[in-house]
Motif scaffolding. Sequence first.
Motif, PDB file in Angstrom:
ATOM      1  N   LYS A 267      -7.118   1.184   0.868  1.00  0.00           N
ATOM      2  CA  LYS A 267      -8.017   0.992  -0.265  1.00  0.00           C
ATOM      3  C   LYS A 267      -7.337   0.077  -1.276  1.00  0.00           C
ATOM      4  O   LYS A 267      -6.246   0.365  -1.745  1.00  0.00           O
ATOM      5  N   ARG A 268      -7.987  -1.012  -1.610  1.00  0.00           N
ATOM      6  CA  ARG A 268      -7.433  -1.979  -2.542  1.00  0.00           C
ATOM      7  C   ARG A 268      -8.273  -1.974  -3.817  1.00  0.00           C
ATOM      8  O   ARG A 268      -9.484  -2.160  -3.757  1.00  0.00           O
TER       9      ARG A 268
ATOM     10  N   ASN B 157     -12.126  -2.945  -2.952  1.00  0.00           N
ATOM     11  CA  ASN B 157     -12.705  -1.869  -2.132  1.00  0.00           C
ATOM     12  C   ASN B 157     -14.180  -1.589  -2.429  1.00  0.00           C
ATOM     13  O   ASN B 157     -14.854  -0.951  -1.645  1.00  0.00           O
TER      14      ASN B 157
END
Length: 165
Positions: A117-118, A122
Amino acid sequence: MNNIVLVGFSGAGKSTIGKRLANKLDMSFVDLDLYIEEKYHTAIPLLFQKYGESVFRTLEFAALKEVLSEDNTVIAVGGGTPCHEKAMDLINAHARSIYLKLNENEIVDHLLHSKKKRPLTNHLNETELREYVKKNLAIREPFYLKAQEIRTLEDIETQLLTTNC
């Protein structure tokens, strides 16, 4: 200078390549994002959410200074790390820097298929992600190009991981 710092856009494979390179060269490995999460006992997305990008970048720069003081270490930094507070100057002064260069399509493909997850991407759909990558790669690449070496996906496997560097 016996450290190596991998820079490049989010999803370029810095952590994956960094672990393999550190193992090959019998060096330690530090993922700067994980280092920050452990230090502050908080996930990067939560740091972004709670304090905003500006505060996060200040914490990140301080953490970068800390990990650069270590010896014999391969360090993977976040995609935005080199773009703030003269970070590339600091990196180049204390390590061998390598830009893992991917084109826009490769980055989008990696980000779409990433399990990580960025915080900045995201929430984006594919069209928004492609626009984000295009815009931000144009902004960030001048910083990445300050690296002492530039490697593409094509030569990472054949040169970086199969030779004695």
